[in-house]
Each structure stands twice: as structure tokens, then as C-alpha cells.
Design an enzyme around this catalytic site. Structure first.
Site, PDB file in Angstrom:
ATOM      1  N   LYS A 127       0.832  -1.208   0.000  1.00 61.39           N
ATOM      2  CA  LYS A 127       0.000   0.000   0.000  1.00 61.39           C
ATOM      3  C   LYS A 127       0.865   1.256   0.000  1.00 61.39           C
ATOM      4  O   LYS A 127       0.664   2.177  -0.803  1.00 61.39           O
ATOM      5  CB  LYS A 127      -0.928   0.019   1.213  1.00 61.39           C
ATOM      6  N   ASP A 146      -6.452   1.388   1.246  1.00 62.86           N
ATOM      7  CA  ASP A 146      -6.467   1.691   2.672  1.00 62.86           C
ATOM      8  C   ASP A 146      -7.848   1.324   3.219  1.00 62.86           C
ATOM      9  O   ASP A 146      -8.642   0.667   2.543  1.00 62.86           O
ATOM     10  CB  ASP A 146      -6.130   3.164   2.905  1.00 62.86           C
TER      11      ASP A 146
END
Length: 218
Positions: A127, A146
Site C-alpha cells: 500500500k 487503505d
């Protein structure tokens, strides 16, 4: 209710992106940063912490240690003291110093610009690497999933329920159904949408611009 075909899901996902693009347009990164190094550190600090909280501590953090070279020489205790208002600050401080040291020792003080090399940095997962590549280098290899993106993807049934607690699998589901041209904007536009409309506890379904596309709409 009949099972949705992959083609139908792709069409719906593209329409979601089109509508959110019309609503929000280009969205700037929510974390204050001036270069890829500061971006790496800021995103690393943002795990399970709000961007606003990170933006409160980074001015002092980067005043004291503005480059990888300075931060590589910092003590973890000193970094902890600056970021102690953040969740998991002890681990994050250790990662900040270790990442800076690796950037200096292995990459000549320059943040690497590949997914593989970025993920070698302490505290940097896929991420974080996606955000750094996208925002810091203009390289789009994936979608940073997220909590907001993950929640919205599952409320819209663009990823199976079995992947709800596995953001990496959710990312792969989105990559399969969205054309590459949409990947760059998903993270920041969907975060904006999650904060404004599709919040975790009280989604505003009555005023949602995606209501007709969302199986979870009340």
C-alpha cells in the site's frame, strides 16, 4: 437475485470511477510532503493514524531530520519523542530510522522507484509503495487499498466478502475489473468519498451519488 457477471461488474466499477471523477476531479495527496523521502516517511507514519495527525508531527520531524542522511543518524528515542502522539509510535520511529539508513546505504540517499525495492524498506508494504510510486514518481502499478478504499470496494460488491479483511486481495480484485487509466485516481478520490459520504459508521446513503450502483445502499 441473479449473480452479477464479470462484464456487468466491470461496467459498474468504471461508472463508479467516472462519477467520482466528475465529483472530485484530481485530488492532491492528503499528506504534506516535498519529495519522495518525506512521502515515504509520512505514509509510513499514517498507518492506523489519520493524515491530519501525521501532518501535525512531520513539520518538526523534518525540521530536525530533513533528509535520509540526517534521519539515518537520528536516535530512535529522539524520533519517538517527536511522533509520540501517533499510534504505534515506537515501531514507526524504529522504521523511520531504519528506512533512512537503508536508503542511504543501499540507494545512495535516493528513494528507489520500483515496487520491489520500495518494499524492502522497513515498514513499507505494498500500500505504501503504491502511494509513493503514484504520488512521488508518477508511476502507476497498482491501487493503494487503505481502510476507505477497502470499505467502499466491499460495500459496492466489487470484491468478494471473503477478501474483506485482506486488502492485498481486494486490490487485485479492483485491478482485474478496472482499466489501467482509472487506477491512479482511485485512492484519493475514494478516500474523499469515504470521508464525505460513505463513512464507516454512518454512510449518507440518501445523498449518495452511487446509490443506484450500490448493493449495500439502505
Amino acid at each position: 437475485m441473479p449473480r452479477e457477471t464479470n462484464a456487468s461488474r466491470r461496467e459498474r466499477a468504471v461508472e463508479v470511477c467516472e462519477r467520482l471523477n466528475r465529483r472530485y476531479g484530481p485530488v492532491e495527496c492528503f499528506l504534506d510532503h516535498q519529495n519522495p523521502f518525506r512521502l515515504v516517511i509520512s505514509v509510513l507514519l499514517s498507518a492506523q493514524t489519520t493524515d491530519a495527525q501525521v501532518n501535525k508531527v512531520t513539520p518538526e520531524l523534518f525540521r530536525r531530520w530533513p533528509t535520509p542522511y540526517e534521519m539515518a543518524g537520528a536516535s530512535v528515542a529522539d524520533v519517538m519523542d517527536v511522533i509520540k502522539s501517533l499510534g504505534f509510535y515506537k515501531t514507526k520511529a524504529k522504521h523511520c530510522v531504519e528506512a533512512a539508513r537503508m536508503i542511504v546505504a543501499d540507494y545512495g540517499g535516493e528513494v528507489p522507484s520500483t515496487m520491489r525495492e520500495l518494499q524492502k524498506l522497513p515498514g513499507v508494504g505494498r500500500k505504501t509503495a503504491n502511494i509513493v510510486l503514484n504520488v512521488g514518481f508518477g508511476i502507476v502499478e497498482g491501487i493503494a487499498v487503505d481502510t476507505h478504499v477497502n470499505r467502499i470496494a466491499h460495500r459496492l460488491a466489487l470484491s468478494p466478502k471473503t477478501h474483506e479483511k485482506e486488502p492485498l486481495k481486494t486490490e487485485q480484485d479492483l485491478l482485474k475489473i478496472l482499466p489501467h487509466e482509472y487506477w491512479e485516481s482511485v485512492n484519493h478520490q475514494w478516500i474523499s468519498f469515504g470521508r464525505e459520504i460513505c463513512s464507516a459508521r454512518s454512510p449518507k446513503c440518501a445523498e449518495c451519488p452511487l446509490a443506484d450502483l450500490c448493493p449495500s445502499c439502505n
